[in-house]
Design a protein around this motif. Sequence first.
Motif, short mmCIF file in Angstrom:
data_model
loop_
_atom_site.label_atom_id
_atom_site.label_comp_id
_atom_site.label_asym_id
_atom_site.label_seq_id
_atom_site.Cartn_x
_atom_site.Cartn_y
_atom_site.Cartn_z
N LEU A 145 0.83 -1.21 0.00
CA LEU A 145 0.00 0.00 0.00
C LEU A 145 0.86 1.26 0.00
CD1 LEU A 145 -2.93 1.02 0.12
CD2 LEU A 145 -2.77 0.99 2.62
N LEU A 146 2.02 1.19 0.65
CA LEU A 146 2.90 2.35 0.75
C LEU A 146 3.40 2.80 -0.62
CD1 LEU A 146 4.23 4.03 3.10
CD2 LEU A 146 6.27 2.63 2.75
N LEU A 147 3.56 1.84 -1.54
CA LEU A 147 4.17 2.14 -2.83
C LEU A 147 3.16 2.20 -3.98
CD1 LEU A 147 7.25 -0.21 -2.44
CD2 LEU A 147 7.17 2.24 -2.03
N MET A 148 1.93 1.77 -3.74
CA MET A 148 0.90 1.83 -4.78
C MET A 148 0.62 3.27 -5.17
SD MET A 148 -1.96 -0.92 -3.63
CE MET A 148 -1.62 -2.67 -3.53
N LYS A 149 0.18 3.44 -6.41
CA LYS A 149 -0.14 4.78 -6.89
C LYS A 149 -1.44 4.73 -7.69
CE LYS A 149 4.75 6.04 -7.19
NZ LYS A 149 5.87 6.44 -8.08
N GLY A 150 -2.04 5.90 -7.88
CA GLY A 150 -3.19 6.02 -8.76
C GLY A 150 -4.43 5.31 -8.26
N SER A 151 -5.19 4.79 -9.21
CA SER A 151 -6.50 4.19 -8.90
C SER A 151 -6.37 2.94 -8.05
CB SER A 151 -7.24 3.87 -10.20
OG SER A 151 -6.48 2.96 -10.99
N LEU A 152 -5.27 2.18 -8.24
CA LEU A 152 -5.09 0.97 -7.43
C LEU A 152 -4.89 1.32 -5.97
CD1 LEU A 152 -4.80 -2.07 -7.23
CD2 LEU A 152 -2.36 -1.82 -7.78
N HIS A 153 -4.07 2.37 -5.72
CA HIS A 153 -3.88 2.79 -4.34
C HIS A 153 -5.19 3.26 -3.73
CE1 HIS A 153 -3.23 5.91 -1.24
NE2 HIS A 153 -2.39 5.00 -0.77
N LYS A 154 -5.95 4.04 -4.48
CA LYS A 154 -7.23 4.54 -3.98
C LYS A 154 -8.16 3.39 -3.62
CE LYS A 154 -10.98 7.75 -5.16
NZ LYS A 154 -11.50 8.69 -6.18
N ARG A 155 -8.20 2.39 -4.47
CA ARG A 155 -9.06 1.23 -4.23
C ARG A 155 -8.65 0.46 -2.98
NH1 ARG A 155 -9.17 -4.00 -8.23
NH2 ARG A 155 -10.72 -5.26 -7.11
N ASP A 197 -2.12 -13.55 -6.14
CA ASP A 197 -1.53 -13.97 -4.87
C ASP A 197 -0.35 -13.07 -4.50
OD1 ASP A 197 -3.37 -15.97 -4.94
OD2 ASP A 197 -1.94 -17.64 -4.97
N GLU A 198 0.46 -12.69 -5.50
CA GLU A 198 1.62 -11.83 -5.24
C GLU A 198 1.19 -10.48 -4.70
OE1 GLU A 198 5.49 -9.82 -7.51
OE2 GLU A 198 3.95 -10.88 -8.66
N GLU A 199 0.14 -9.90 -5.29
CA GLU A 199 -0.35 -8.61 -4.82
C GLU A 199 -0.87 -8.70 -3.39
OE1 GLU A 199 -1.95 -6.42 -8.89
OE2 GLU A 199 -3.17 -8.01 -7.98
N ILE A 200 -1.58 -9.76 -3.08
CA ILE A 200 -2.13 -9.92 -1.73
C ILE A 200 -1.00 -10.13 -0.71
CG2 ILE A 200 -3.51 -11.44 -0.25
CD1 ILE A 200 -5.38 -11.89 -2.61
N VAL A 201 0.00 -10.92 -1.08
CA VAL A 201 1.13 -11.15 -0.17
C VAL A 201 1.86 -9.84 0.13
CG1 VAL A 201 3.42 -12.20 0.02
CG2 VAL A 201 1.46 -13.59 -0.70
N LEU A 255 -0.24 -7.77 2.48
CA LEU A 255 -0.21 -8.27 3.86
C LEU A 255 1.13 -7.97 4.54
CD1 LEU A 255 -1.96 -11.76 3.41
CD2 LEU A 255 -2.94 -9.68 4.42
N VAL A 256 2.22 -8.10 3.78
CA VAL A 256 3.55 -7.81 4.35
C VAL A 256 3.59 -6.39 4.89
CG1 VAL A 256 5.97 -7.39 3.75
CG2 VAL A 256 4.85 -9.48 2.98
N ALA A 257 3.11 -5.42 4.09
CA ALA A 257 3.15 -4.02 4.51
C ALA A 257 2.22 -3.75 5.68
CB ALA A 257 2.79 -3.12 3.33
N LEU A 258 1.03 -4.35 5.68
CA LEU A 258 0.08 -4.13 6.78
C LEU A 258 0.59 -4.73 8.08
CD1 LEU A 258 -3.46 -4.66 5.19
CD2 LEU A 258 -2.30 -2.53 5.74
N GLU A 295 6.98 -16.53 1.43
CA GLU A 295 6.67 -17.94 1.18
C GLU A 295 5.60 -18.45 2.16
OE1 GLU A 295 8.97 -22.28 1.08
OE2 GLU A 295 10.11 -20.44 1.34
N ALA A 296 5.74 -18.08 3.44
CA ALA A 296 4.77 -18.51 4.44
C ALA A 296 3.39 -17.92 4.16
CB ALA A 296 5.25 -18.10 5.83
N LEU A 297 3.35 -16.64 3.80
CA LEU A 297 2.07 -15.99 3.52
C LEU A 297 1.45 -16.52 2.23
CD1 LEU A 297 2.83 -12.28 4.49
CD2 LEU A 297 1.62 -14.00 5.83
#
Length: 478
Positions: A121-131, A267-271, A274-277, A233-235
Amino acid sequence: MAFMLCLLLFSFLPTLIFILLRHRASLVTRRRIRLPPGNLGLPLVGETLQLISAYKTENPEPFIDERVSRFGSLFTTHVFGEPTVFSADPDTNRFIVQNEGKLFESSYPSSISNLLGKHSLLLMKGSLHKRMHSLTMSFANSSIIRDHFLVDIDRLIRLNLDSWTGRVFLMEEAKKITFELTVKQLMSFDPCEWTESLRKEYVLVIEGFFCVPFSIFSATYRRAIKARSKVAEALSLIVKQRRRESEGGERKNDMLGALLDGGGFSDEEIVDFLVALLVAGYETTSTIMTLAVKFLTETPLALAQLKDEHDQIRAKKYYSEALEWADYKSMPFTQFVVNETLRLANIISGVFRRAMADVNIKGYTIPKGWKVFASFRAVHMDHDRFKDARSFSPWRWQNNSGETPQGNMFTPFGGGPRRCPGYELARVELSVFLHHLVTRYSWVPAEEDKLVFFPTTRTQKRYPIIVQPRSLSKQCKE
């Protein structure tokens, strides 16, 4: 050996030339446009060493104070390899954070971005970050906390405090609590061997945030990259398992469930998300817990008033009875303590942004590509904006004190589209923690401990205290 040294020199020669040319270009730019006044310092290092030196002490204020005194609340410097405009002005800070995605974009050191992942989330930009920001906000709002999170917050905090005896390293215990809470909220895991193993890897990841982002030079960064791979890997295994369960109609009411239901996320996006949160929930809230106790310990009148407020709440409940939402909403002095801890601790001291175009502000121009740093700490610690700004005084937040600041003066969770989405959750966790701590224990510092601010805000010795159980017979309902 000589061959290796030559190889290293030649491999970094283009980078050195680039930095020198950039420094020269910044000087040329400075002559052409009206930059905020300041000093770019030496080539390559600029004023980075002065900044780090100041933030490794209990009193980092002189770095900004001296420059504000000489140049004003908007000044130019050169830190971490780039020309940077520092803002100690609340209106300018608000302008910077409110114009995210328009005039400025987020910009962080590569060590942080590499460890968090490109989809954090820290590095997302634009509409994806907003979502994703909206999704996180909706999952951590007051009604969700009240109806779903509070019972686990109360239970897990009590579970951890039950084991305390004698000498306790408060920073370590607070980190354990906040990690367990965050894992529960994100993935519905109660404390177990798996969560503790994951936490130990997270410690290594966070240690790498402010290292030179080259494994060949930094053993700490090398360990952090390795630990990050283990965490991912665990996540990933958990995400795959939960995706199968979700496709079979089984759903859990947690953040991972919301991400899987959100649709379209790999899966990569979700991982990465989760790492950042996990980092955000673990590191920052635990530090606030520790510093709240430290500041209260050093301010006996505030601690006594806080104990009285919570003893009154506990007197209406049985010893093992959990707090309810109405109890949380009946903690006015606790909220003063939370505000003052956030103001004085400055866990988020400010935010870096990069100018997307030439930006005119306060009669100056910030060139396209330059970094800006909106310093929340400088505003929070300004005596002209907060009376006795560098003293812990929860009473300043009382409505009749005349000291409650305007919105852009108090920004402990940032602002604009990137305001921390978990701000209310952090307040609830700290309030519940303080309730159970002051009603169960009295304590004294085991030894003197100092506060430092680089690479992160923390105490040098993990804030060791000696705890002693309080008598409960006079506090709880018979």
